[in-house]
Design a protein around this motif. Structure first.
Motif, mmCIF file in Angstrom:
data_model
loop_
_atom_site.group_PDB
_atom_site.id
_atom_site.type_symbol
_atom_site.label_atom_id
_atom_site.label_comp_id
_atom_site.label_asym_id
_atom_site.label_seq_id
_atom_site.Cartn_x
_atom_site.Cartn_y
_atom_site.Cartn_z
ATOM 1 N N GLU A 93 -19.604 -3.462 2.119
ATOM 2 C CA GLU A 93 -18.486 -4.523 1.869
ATOM 3 C C GLU A 93 -19.043 -5.598 3.150
ATOM 4 O OE1 GLU A 93 -14.555 -2.897 -0.267
ATOM 5 O OE2 GLU A 93 -14.860 -2.826 2.280
ATOM 6 N N VAL A 94 -19.106 -4.702 4.562
ATOM 7 C CA VAL A 94 -19.646 -5.382 5.055
ATOM 8 C C VAL A 94 -20.984 -5.871 5.765
ATOM 9 C CG1 VAL A 94 -20.675 -4.196 7.970
ATOM 10 C CG2 VAL A 94 -19.134 -3.612 7.600
ATOM 11 N N CYS A 95 -22.312 -5.458 5.097
ATOM 12 C CA CYS A 95 -23.469 -6.361 4.249
ATOM 13 C C CYS A 95 -22.970 -7.217 3.429
ATOM 14 C CB CYS A 95 -24.335 -5.120 3.783
ATOM 15 S SG CYS A 95 -24.387 -4.101 5.251
ATOM 16 N N GLU A 96 -21.763 -7.175 2.426
ATOM 17 C CA GLU A 96 -22.086 -8.441 1.827
ATOM 18 C C GLU A 96 -21.315 -9.622 2.469
ATOM 19 O OE1 GLU A 96 -20.418 -5.889 -2.636
ATOM 20 O OE2 GLU A 96 -18.996 -6.171 -1.228
ATOM 21 N N THR A 97 -20.423 -9.173 3.499
ATOM 22 C CA THR A 97 -19.774 -10.089 4.009
ATOM 23 C C THR A 97 -20.796 -10.602 5.006
ATOM 24 O OG1 THR A 97 -17.646 -8.836 4.420
ATOM 25 C CG2 THR A 97 -17.959 -10.719 5.774
ATOM 26 N N TYR A 98 -22.030 -9.868 5.266
ATOM 27 C CA TYR A 98 -23.056 -10.737 6.505
ATOM 28 C C TYR A 98 -23.838 -11.495 5.920
ATOM 29 C CZ TYR A 98 -27.365 -11.025 8.936
ATOM 30 O OH TYR A 98 -28.432 -10.930 9.775
ATOM 31 N N VAL A 99 -23.909 -11.217 4.491
ATOM 32 C CA VAL A 99 -24.832 -12.032 3.463
ATOM 33 C C VAL A 99 -24.358 -13.289 3.472
ATOM 34 C CG1 VAL A 99 -26.030 -12.328 1.151
ATOM 35 C CG2 VAL A 99 -26.021 -10.099 2.609
ATOM 36 N N ASP A 100 -22.529 -13.083 2.673
ATOM 37 C CA ASP A 100 -22.260 -14.570 2.761
ATOM 38 C C ASP A 100 -21.844 -15.535 4.211
ATOM 39 O OD1 ASP A 100 -21.407 -13.690 0.303
ATOM 40 O OD2 ASP A 100 -19.479 -12.971 1.072
ATOM 41 N N ALA A 101 -22.253 -14.640 5.261
ATOM 42 C CA ALA A 101 -21.978 -15.422 6.063
ATOM 43 C C ALA A 101 -22.866 -16.344 6.247
ATOM 44 C CB ALA A 101 -21.988 -14.807 7.800
ATOM 45 N N LEU A 102 -24.526 -15.665 6.164
ATOM 46 C CA LEU A 102 -25.651 -16.266 6.089
ATOM 47 C C LEU A 102 -25.755 -17.146 5.217
ATOM 48 C CD1 LEU A 102 -27.861 -13.373 6.360
ATOM 49 C CD2 LEU A 102 -27.870 -14.873 7.808
ATOM 50 N N LYS A 103 -25.110 -17.113 3.880
ATOM 51 C CA LYS A 103 -25.302 -18.706 2.666
ATOM 52 C C LYS A 103 -24.088 -19.052 3.810
ATOM 53 C CE LYS A 103 -25.376 -15.534 -0.738
ATOM 54 N NZ LYS A 103 -24.912 -14.740 -2.168
ATOM 55 N N ALA A 104 -23.257 -18.943 4.091
ATOM 56 C CA ALA A 104 -22.802 -20.654 4.991
ATOM 57 C C ALA A 104 -22.798 -21.230 6.047
ATOM 58 C CB ALA A 104 -21.020 -19.610 5.121
ATOM 59 N N GLU A 105 -24.033 -20.115 6.328
ATOM 60 C CA GLU A 105 -25.168 -20.726 7.625
ATOM 61 C C GLU A 105 -26.357 -22.499 7.445
ATOM 62 O OE1 GLU A 105 -26.066 -18.528 10.003
ATOM 63 O OE2 GLU A 105 -24.045 -17.844 10.688
ATOM 64 N N GLY A 106 -25.798 -21.885 5.786
ATOM 65 C CA GLY A 106 -27.329 -22.863 5.183
ATOM 66 C C GLY A 106 -28.694 -21.660 5.576
ATOM 67 N N ARG A 107 -28.445 -20.549 5.679
ATOM 68 C CA ARG A 107 -29.885 -19.786 5.770
ATOM 69 C C ARG A 107 -30.091 -19.018 4.560
ATOM 70 N NH1 ARG A 107 -28.383 -16.652 10.975
ATOM 71 N NH2 ARG A 107 -30.204 -15.878 10.846
ATOM 72 N N THR A 108 -30.646 -20.087 3.789
ATOM 73 C CA THR A 108 -30.576 -19.185 2.544
ATOM 74 C C THR A 108 -31.482 -18.434 2.096
ATOM 75 O OG1 THR A 108 -29.496 -21.727 1.616
ATOM 76 C CG2 THR A 108 -31.021 -20.027 0.044
ATOM 77 N N SER A 109 -33.043 -18.806 2.953
ATOM 78 C CA SER A 109 -34.243 -17.542 2.587
ATOM 79 C C SER A 109 -33.749 -15.977 3.417
ATOM 80 C CB SER A 109 -35.121 -18.323 3.018
ATOM 81 O OG SER A 109 -34.587 -18.531 4.120
ATOM 82 N N THR A 110 -32.994 -16.296 4.233
ATOM 83 C CA THR A 110 -32.355 -15.443 5.208
ATOM 84 C C THR A 110 -31.929 -14.204 4.960
ATOM 85 O OG1 THR A 110 -32.622 -16.188 7.280
ATOM 86 C CG2 THR A 110 -31.845 -14.124 7.192
ATOM 87 N N ALA A 111 -30.570 -14.921 4.025
ATOM 88 C CA ALA A 111 -29.742 -14.314 3.005
ATOM 89 C C ALA A 111 -30.105 -13.453 1.889
ATOM 90 C CB ALA A 111 -28.667 -15.561 2.795
#
Length: 379
Positions: A93-111
């Motif tokens: 769940e921690v890792c999923e939250t991190y991926v969602d945070a990256l997407k929210a920041e617009g860092r699509t490729s990093t996500a």
């Protein structure tokens, strides 16, 4: 409280029931013991009242001793009091939250990159099922070690590259865990802070490419059995482990091809006329199941049998100490690229991906194109 649970004798006399038997740890915090219907140890649970007067609970699992269960309960209560979330949050769940945070920041490729790493290594793995506050240094270190390519077919360069990849995976993993710490899902980073990246694995060995004079010197310095293995690597660009498992029947003289079996599965590849002549000579009069290339004792090669004598040959040929068996594969692939071969064909022959070829040999491809462009009269 009416029922005490601080000794095994007292717990054994308790009647089984769904509601735990509670014992106060301090004001607003208690530890409970749930007596099971069946024989054996029961389970423990912690309870804590927040500032709004709401009760929060945490299953602690099995403990044989009261003191150990109480210690776990107090640790959870302390973390809650310090602002950590009282709910159970898994590493997944921690890792999923991190991926969602990256997407929210617009860092699509990093996500996308992070999600790919977590999908392969965390989501369905044992470590992903752990509660974030129960994550231990040993869990993360084992997770790192399990990523290292150290099977019988792996050479030193394979191991270096797998460690380099594991380091990048660790960096992404720690970023997710640190976000959980910042979000107060866990009270401390003690479970992962001290896990270090593998040292000195971030760059390919220097002097891994051997020029023609160096190859000749190496061949002269090798004993006869090792010389055949070295020549086979230079002629094919195959991994040493793939050539070590090669049988006489894996060479098709009529079609001029080899069937190699290794870490990426089996593949049948075309070989040069020189390579076909070499394998025809080496495999002459051998039965189908016999090793195509063997030691002077008739045994199949492995890392232990070639490592020492290859190092002695490198020293005798006065080559750089960085030269290892993988250098031969690197040299062969480099020559293919320099000859203008397409990356897709080279990747198929070498049993690797086009992405790997482009990442590690792309600069050579550019040199070939530049040389061809220089031959064109533009003005």
């Amino acid at each position: 409280m009416a029922n005490t649970i601080d000794s095994k004798n007292k717990r054994d006399r308790l009647a089984p029931r769904r509601e735990p038997y509670w014992e106060l740890l301090k004001k607003g915090a208690a530890i409970g013991y749930r007596r099971l219907e069946s024989d054996g140890e029961g389970t423990w649970i912690a309870r804590w009242r927040d500032d709004e007067g709401k009760q929060k609970y945490r299953a602690l699992g099995n403990f044989k001793e009261f003191d150990d269960a109480a210690k776990a309960a107090r640790a959870w209560v302390t973390a809650c009091e310090q602002g950590a979330s009282p709910k159970v949050t898994t590493v997944k769940e921690v890792c999923e939250t991190y991926v969602d945070a990256l997407k929210a920041e617009g860092r699509t490729s990093t996500a996308k990159d992070a999600e790919g790493r977590f999908s392969r290594l965390v989501y369905e793995a044992t470590i992903g099922k752990l509660a974030i506050d129960k994550l231990k240094t040993s869990n993360v270190q084992k997770w790192m070690n399990d990523q290292i390519d150290d099977d019988d077919e792996a050479d030193e360069e394979d191991i270096r590259r797998s460690k380099d990849t594991a380091n990048r995976n660790l960096a992404t993993f720690k970023a997710a865990l640190n976000l959980a710490l910042n979000n107060r899902l866990v009270a401390t980073d003690a479970g992962w802070k001290t896990v270090k990246a593998f040292p000195k694995v971030g760059a390919r060995r220097k002097d891994a490419f051997l020029g023609m004079e160096q190859r000749t010197a190496l061949m002269k310095a090798c004993p006869d059995d090792l010389k055949l293995l070295v020549k086979a690597m230079l002629l094919t660009g195959a991994r040493p482990g793939e050539l070590a498992t090669l049988n006489a029947s894996d060479f098709d003289k009529r079609l001029g091809c080899l069937t190699l079996k290794g870490k990426t599965g089996a593949r049948t590849v075309a070989i040069s006329t020189a390579a076909a002549a070499f394998f025809a000579e080496v495999g002459k009069d051998k039965i189908a199941a016999a090793p195509m290339l063997a030691t002077s004792y008739g045994q199949r090669w492995n890392k232990d049998s070639w490592k020492k004598i290859f190092k002695e040959a490198v020293d005798a040929a006065k080559l750089p100490s960085a030269v290892v068996m993988y250098s031969l594969r690197h040299t062969a692939i480099s020559e293919m690229i320099l000859a203008g071969m397409d990356s897709f064909i080279v990747a198929k022959l070498a049993g690797t991906s086009v992405a790997m070829i482009e990442a590690n040999y792309g600069h050579l491809k550019h040199s070939v194109v530049t040389a061809k462009l220089d031959a064109v009269a533009m003005l």
